[in-house]
Design an enzyme around this catalytic site. Sequence first.
Site, PDB file in Angstrom:
ATOM      1  N   SER A 140      20.593  21.696   9.367  1.00  0.00           N
ATOM      2  CA  SER A 140      21.449  22.837   9.725  1.00  0.00           C
ATOM      3  C   SER A 140      21.110  23.243  11.153  1.00  0.00           C
ATOM      4  O   SER A 140      19.995  22.964  11.631  1.00  0.00           O
ATOM      5  CB  SER A 140      21.162  24.007   8.782  1.00  0.00           C
ATOM      6  OG  SER A 140      21.788  25.188   9.241  1.00  0.00           O
ATOM      7  N   TYR A 153      14.942  30.131   4.789  1.00  0.00           N
ATOM      8  CA  TYR A 153      16.017  29.135   4.863  1.00  0.00           C
ATOM      9  C   TYR A 153      15.843  28.303   6.140  1.00  0.00           C
ATOM     10  O   TYR A 153      15.899  27.069   6.110  1.00  0.00           O
ATOM     11  CB  TYR A 153      17.404  29.785   4.827  1.00  0.00           C
ATOM     12  CG  TYR A 153      18.508  28.747   4.930  1.00  0.00           C
ATOM     13  CD1 TYR A 153      18.683  27.786   3.938  1.00  0.00           C
ATOM     14  CD2 TYR A 153      19.349  28.695   6.047  1.00  0.00           C
ATOM     15  CE1 TYR A 153      19.661  26.809   4.038  1.00  0.00           C
ATOM     16  CE2 TYR A 153      20.340  27.725   6.151  1.00  0.00           C
ATOM     17  CZ  TYR A 153      20.491  26.775   5.141  1.00  0.00           C
ATOM     18  OH  TYR A 153      21.459  25.797   5.250  1.00  0.00           O
TER      19      TYR A 153
END
Length: 257
Positions: A140, A153
């Site tokens: 990501s 995250y």
Amino acid sequence: MTKTVFITGATSGFGAACAEIFARNNYRLILNGRRRERLESAAASLKERFGTECFLLPFDVRDRAAVAAGVAALPAGWQGIDVLINNAGLALGRDKFQDADLDDWDVMLDTNVKGLLYVARAVLPLMLAQKSGHIINLGSVAGKEVYERGNVYCASKFAVDALSQSMRIDLLSNGIKVTAIHPGAAETEFSLVRFKGNAATAESIYDGFQPLSAEDVASVIYYTTTLPPHVCINDLVLTCTAQADAIYFHKQPSNKG
Ligand SMILES: NC(=O)c1ccc[n+]([C@@H]2O[C@H](COP(=O)([O-])OP(=O)(O)OC[C@H]3O[C@@H](n4cnc5c(N)ncnc54)[C@H](OP(=O)(O)O)[C@@H]3O)[C@@H](O)[C@H]2O)c1
């Protein structure tokens, strides 16, 4: 000869869109995700539209024994895996470090990091035996830059980045490609999961700009598998045009009142 792709997290978002584009391009599919009924209906639809053969592995990637048993039980005809897409993953919560729920942290680390490791280690012996294969890990932009309230995250996706680099080095002499794909904001079930079913908050994330779609990301993932054997895209960041990195967006005022 028909090729085989193994996609984790194929019940929604990028994984479901990958199933579609690989099926359209004559691949056979091994599909994973916990929601078995979604895998079954995707398999039925792909069979009807493209004649695609699917093998379903509806395990939880956090369950190390289930991952090992599921891959070990693949019939001989399904063991020649050309592409593995380590896509299953999630964000849970958007809290400051000091306020975050430790259970959310466990789930993210267990899924995004350990789940990816379990699946990769289970599939790799099959690729090593055939001296070829392509592993695609979903990182990501959150694994490239940290943003406020992104803490664990972001850390889990930094880990995917580091693991992709080290897998590439360790597998160098085995003819196996390792590609890390790092998308920016994309409208899937991702935000609904992150905000624990709060649809209004999830939708508001995409206010004022056009995010990537699951199909945008799947088409880039598919492209990385179309290159000649001696060419590998190692690391690829893709965002919508209104996003520069993990932090900077160009948003238009929303019409929503
Ligand atoms: N959307 C974004 O903005 C974005 C941006 C960058 C990176 N990513 C990453 O891209 C990947 C796919 O996300 P997405 O946007 O497509 O989200 P999504 O629509 O929520 O899809 C996530 C998929 O992961 C599966 N999954 C979650 N936990 C699992 C588990 N324990 N075992 C097996 N499967 C599991 C889900 O299936 P089940 O619930 O059926 O198990 C689902 O198929 C994730 O790794 C995410 O972190 C997303």
